[in-house]
Design a protein around this motif. Structure first.
Motif, mmCIF file in Angstrom:
data_model
loop_
_atom_site.group_PDB
_atom_site.id
_atom_site.type_symbol
_atom_site.label_atom_id
_atom_site.label_comp_id
_atom_site.label_asym_id
_atom_site.label_seq_id
_atom_site.Cartn_x
_atom_site.Cartn_y
_atom_site.Cartn_z
ATOM 1 N N LYS A 62 44.194 32.636 48.197
ATOM 2 C CA LYS A 62 44.940 33.513 47.576
ATOM 3 C C LYS A 62 44.453 35.028 47.716
ATOM 4 N N ASN A 63 45.395 35.962 48.095
ATOM 5 C CA ASN A 63 45.219 37.277 47.989
ATOM 6 C C ASN A 63 46.253 37.792 46.719
ATOM 7 N N ILE A 64 45.671 38.216 46.017
ATOM 8 C CA ILE A 64 46.177 38.928 44.600
ATOM 9 C C ILE A 64 46.104 40.209 44.753
ATOM 10 N N VAL A 78 35.042 30.746 47.274
ATOM 11 C CA VAL A 78 34.553 32.247 47.635
ATOM 12 C C VAL A 78 35.455 33.015 47.121
ATOM 13 N N VAL A 79 34.883 33.979 46.015
ATOM 14 C CA VAL A 79 35.695 34.685 45.210
ATOM 15 C C VAL A 79 35.246 36.357 45.234
ATOM 16 N N ASN A 80 36.368 37.108 45.534
ATOM 17 C CA ASN A 80 36.242 38.538 45.353
ATOM 18 C C ASN A 80 37.058 39.093 44.247
ATOM 19 N N ILE A 81 36.264 39.827 43.282
ATOM 20 C CA ILE A 81 37.236 40.373 42.264
ATOM 21 C C ILE A 81 36.934 41.915 42.243
ATOM 22 N N ALA A 82 37.979 42.622 42.298
ATOM 23 C CA ALA A 82 37.647 44.305 42.050
ATOM 24 C C ALA A 82 38.812 44.912 41.105
ATOM 25 N N GLU A 83 38.186 45.906 40.585
ATOM 26 C CA GLU A 83 39.131 46.401 39.583
ATOM 27 C C GLU A 83 38.858 48.120 39.488
ATOM 28 N N ILE A 84 39.831 48.982 39.584
ATOM 29 C CA ILE A 84 39.581 50.260 39.466
ATOM 30 C C ILE A 84 40.418 50.760 38.333
ATOM 31 N N VAL A 85 39.986 51.752 37.413
ATOM 32 C CA VAL A 85 40.571 52.102 36.424
ATOM 33 C C VAL A 85 40.556 53.680 36.291
ATOM 34 N N ASP A 86 41.488 54.413 36.902
ATOM 35 C CA ASP A 86 41.339 55.938 37.195
ATOM 36 C C ASP A 86 42.293 56.636 36.081
ATOM 37 N N TYR A 87 41.453 57.436 35.370
ATOM 38 C CA TYR A 87 42.069 58.452 34.533
ATOM 39 C C TYR A 87 42.356 59.672 34.948
ATOM 40 N N GLY A 110 37.658 18.511 51.189
ATOM 41 C CA GLY A 110 38.486 19.848 51.002
ATOM 42 C C GLY A 110 38.179 20.373 49.570
ATOM 43 N N ASN A 111 39.270 20.463 48.961
ATOM 44 C CA ASN A 111 39.102 21.415 47.369
ATOM 45 C C ASN A 111 38.440 22.625 47.393
ATOM 46 N N ASN A 112 38.531 23.432 48.518
ATOM 47 C CA ASN A 112 37.687 24.752 48.588
ATOM 48 C C ASN A 112 38.985 25.739 47.940
ATOM 49 N N LEU A 113 38.299 26.908 47.655
ATOM 50 C CA LEU A 113 38.848 28.034 47.229
ATOM 51 C C LEU A 113 38.559 29.296 47.509
ATOM 52 N N LEU A 114 39.616 29.870 48.158
ATOM 53 C CA LEU A 114 39.374 31.364 48.789
ATOM 54 C C LEU A 114 40.129 32.337 47.847
ATOM 55 N N TRP A 115 39.649 33.437 47.157
ATOM 56 C CA TRP A 115 40.152 34.063 46.096
ATOM 57 C C TRP A 115 39.890 35.562 46.084
ATOM 58 N N ASN A 116 40.921 36.312 46.605
ATOM 59 C CA ASN A 116 40.752 37.819 46.483
ATOM 60 C C ASN A 116 41.626 38.516 45.519
ATOM 61 N N PHE A 117 41.275 39.219 44.792
ATOM 62 C CA PHE A 117 42.015 39.859 43.389
ATOM 63 C C PHE A 117 41.321 41.395 43.371
ATOM 64 N N ALA A 118 42.502 42.085 43.357
ATOM 65 C CA ALA A 118 42.254 43.648 43.497
ATOM 66 C C ALA A 118 43.476 44.298 42.633
ATOM 67 N N SER A 119 42.809 45.128 41.648
ATOM 68 C CA SER A 119 43.545 45.773 40.890
ATOM 69 C C SER A 119 43.295 47.419 40.942
ATOM 70 N N ILE A 120 44.428 48.228 40.959
ATOM 71 C CA ILE A 120 44.177 49.948 40.866
ATOM 72 C C ILE A 120 45.362 50.110 39.564
ATOM 73 N N HIS A 121 44.562 50.648 38.756
ATOM 74 C CA HIS A 121 45.293 50.938 37.609
ATOM 75 C C HIS A 121 45.164 52.759 37.320
ATOM 76 N N ASN A 122 46.159 53.489 37.402
ATOM 77 C CA ASN A 122 46.064 54.768 37.281
ATOM 78 C C ASN A 122 46.718 55.236 36.002
ATOM 79 N N VAL A 123 46.037 55.991 35.038
ATOM 80 C CA VAL A 123 46.276 56.530 33.792
ATOM 81 C C VAL A 123 46.540 57.812 33.948
ATOM 82 N N GLY A 124 47.769 58.403 33.556
ATOM 83 C CA GLY A 124 48.152 59.765 33.735
ATOM 84 C C GLY A 124 49.573 60.079 33.418
ATOM 85 N N THR A 125 50.067 61.027 34.113
ATOM 86 C CA THR A 125 51.591 61.227 33.844
ATOM 87 C C THR A 125 52.194 60.346 34.769
#
Length: 673
Positions: free
Chosen positions: A343-345, A580-589, A472-487
């Protein structure tokens, strides 16, 4: 009166006598008592000493008093044309002095009138730049060999796994065009990154299939919707929960906390006859979180251009092509029934900061600021957070197992490799920030997950077809989030009083512009805290995550020779269950208010790339080459190598990986049981 005049005359001449005495004393000291030399110049004769000297001056009594003669301020003491301008200048300076309420100077020449300088604005030093580079690398080599029989089983060559993973990495590059970005600390480097991203996004906008998921899991969109969840190119309502998809790690899972009861755990039943083998169950995780509040301000004014770019690229490539002996398929657990999930999320979010108010301002009698405090930063300001995380794990196990009439568990996998990085930046707070140049606001996340899990489960001898196989029963997981706080509203046009404010700061004018005092954004403020950046501002957050796992296991179940009749043995073999898991999050004010003034152009772009490939590699493993190199043979023995028993000796020269020089970290590395 006559007596006083005589006293004045006597006092006057006494003073003259004292002066004459002092002059004579000085002259004597200077000449040291010597008379004029013979070669000295001849003095002219004085007429006063001649007999013919006469004077027509009339001797009068001394009349003490002060006879004052003014300078050029009076007409009779200077030409008329010179007096006119001097008099006007004097009046102007007197008027200026009276207006400034300063003491009058002593009059003499007109140049003696000195006016004090105008008061200047005191500019304080602003905060500096903040740049952080984080590089995390984990490399694990865990290729195990286990033989539970008394036979001879040659180890296999697992180098093909590395070759396949390298090929997967090359194929994933088409989905991750931003993985090649290089770290930079300069404005020119940041501008080059912004131009490359804008160029790629512009080309993607002209592509016909943009925004459509292709059969090979390739999805590209340059207009991702805010607050929507993209999963493998499709919009879904909710974000999938990782816990719902993590595989059961079997023997590798963490032990549960014991209960506090005093119940006896004594076991009186005879031991069972089972064999539980876990060759997979590896966990590879990259986690990165960045919360950036470099400059906290409610109102921003950008005199140049504003570049805002958000980019997410995700890719997975895996191969899970397993071969299971027909004698072991009775349980039906295979890769086809418990396959690999990939899954690519991705999520793009936009929100406005809501400041808490203790009391609402009085609209009938509003309060506006009448003073300010100004901080100045000369040059460019940069807020850069650059995180790179790499995982390289190989767990290629070769085993020959058999039942022994008792409970036996074998764990050759179960490796856990984690990279974790968390960054929180809290900047100073200002009511107004003015940027004299351009603004570069770049957020980019790149994620790559690679898995090679081709397994072989073989049967040797006459076996009871009762094994429980999980490949089997393997998991590949990519989760990315970009959150902009502003106007969340369009940028406002630059008002004139903001330009006047910039000029006032540059001229060090202590008077705050009147228009700034009546800005509706500052209602309720008694004073303003202002930051002025003379150059450019670039706020850049780059996250790159790469997770690579090779788990190609070769398990052979041999018939038991210990017990003649062993029909009730329970055999469980798990060569999959990897995550195999990748998790990334950016919160930009970007702003803590609702107003951003812009004088230049706005360049706002976003792109989402999600891609995946499912490979069906059919490479067959080969036995490891146990022949010694000619140099090793010459060094060890001069005899003919054909005369020795080379089948009993295996020399492992190691595997030289281009990304790692680490040593094996598993005590089961070359165990033979």
């Amino acid at each position: 009166m006559h007596i006083e005049k005589i006293s004045e005359i006597i006092a006057h001449f006494i003073g003259l006598f004292e002066m004459t005495t002092d002059e004579m004393r000085l002259r004597t000291n200077y000449a040291e008592g010597a008379g004029p030399g013979a070669d000295g110049p001849a003095l002219p004769d004085q007429d006063a000493f001649t007999a013919a000297f006469s004077s027509d001056l009339q001797l009068k009594d001394y009349d003490p008093g002060i006879n004052y003669k003014s300078g050029s301020y009076e007409i009779e003491f200077g030409p008329a044309h010179h007096f006119g301008r001097v008099f006007e200048e004097s009046l102007e300076k007197l008027a200026a002095i009276a207006g400034k309420d300063i003491p009058l100077p002593h009059f003499g020449d007109p140049t003696d009138i000195v006016l004090t300088d105008e008061p200047e604005l005191t500019a304080f030093a602003g905060p500096g730049s903040a740049i952080s580079h984080v590089l995390q690398v984990n490399a694990l080599y865990d290729d195990d060999y286990l033989d539970m029989t008394d036979g001879v089983h040659a180890p296999r060559d697992t180098s093909f796994v590395i070759e396949q993973l390298a090929d997967f990495s090359t194929k994933a590059e088409i989905f991750t065009p931003f993985a090649s970005l290089h770290r930079t600390d300069t404005y020119d480097g940041a501008l080059k990154i912004a131009e490359d991203l804008e160029s790629y996004i512009g080309n993607a906008q002209n592509t016909e299939d943009s925004g459509v998921a292709s059969p090979d899991h390739h999805f590209v969109t340059t207009e991702p919707m805010d607050d929507k969840v993209y999963v493998n190119g499709k919009v879904e309502a909710d974000i999938p929960a990782l816990d719902d998809f993590l595989p059961d790690r079997g023997l590798a899972k963490l032990p549960e906390e014991p209960d506090d009861s005093n119940t006896s755990v004594e076991q009186t039943d005879p031991s069972g006859n089972s064999l539980d083998v876990t060759a997979g169950a590896n966990l590879v995780v990259n986690v990165a979180s960045v919360i950036n509040t470099g400059v906290i301000t409610s109102v921003s004014a950008v005199m140049g251009n504003y570049h805002q770019i958000d980019a997410i690229s995700q890719a997975f490539v895996y191969s899970d092509n397993d071969e299971i002996a027909s004698a072991l398929r009775s349980s039906g657990h295979s890769a086809e029934e418990a396959g690999t999930i990939a899954k690519n999320i991705a999520v793009f979010e936009q929100s406005t900061f809501e400041a808490s108010r203790h009391a609402e301002p009085d609209s009938a009698d509003p309060t506006f600021p009448n003073s300010w405090r100004v901080s100045v930063i000369d040059g460019d300001v940069s807020f850069v957070q650059w995180i790179e995380q790499y995982q390289f794990v190989t767990d290629n196990d070769t085993m020959t197992v058999t039942t022994s009439g008792s409970e036996a568990t074998v764990l050759t996998g179960g490796n856990t490799s984690i990279n974790f990085s968390s960054f929180f930046q809290m900047g100073l707070q200002y009511d107004l920030v003015i940027i004299g140049g351009n603004v570069l606001d770049i957020n980019s996340i790149t994620q790559v997950s690679l898995l090679y899990d081709n397994d072989w489960v073989r049967a040797e001898g006459d076996l009871d077809p009762g094994a429980d196989i999980q490949t089997g029963n393997n998991l590949l997981w990519n989760f990315a989030s970009i959150h902009n706080v502003g106007t969340d509203s369009p940028f406002a046009a630059m008002p004139d009083y903001m330009v006047e404010t910039q000029k006032a700061i540059e001229d060090r004018d202590p008077n705050m512009p009147e228009g700034l005092s009546f800005d509706a954004n500052f209602q309720g403020y008694a004073g303003l805290n202002v930051l002025y950046i003379t150059g450019n501002l670039y706020d850049m957050t780059i996250i790159k995550q790469v997770s690579i796992l090779g788990d190609s296991d070769d398990v052979t179940q041999a018939a038991s020779t210990i017990l003649e009749n062993n029909p009730d043995a329970t055999v469980t073999i798990d060569t999959g269950s990897n995550a195999v898991v990748n998790i990334a999050e950016i919160v930009d004010y970007d702003s803590f208010g609702q107003t951003t003034y812009l004088a230049g152009q706005l360049y706002s772009d976003a792109i989402l790339i999600q891609g995946g490939l499912v490979e069906h590699d059919t490479t067959q493993p080969q036995p490891a080459d146990d022949r010694l190199a000619n140099e090793v043979i010459a060094f060890l023995d001069n005899d003919d190598p054909a005369g020795c028993d080379c089948a009993d000796g295996v020399i492992n020269a190691g595997n030289d990986f281009s990304w790692s020089s680490t040593h094996p970290a598993d005590v089961m590395q070359s165990m033979v049981a």
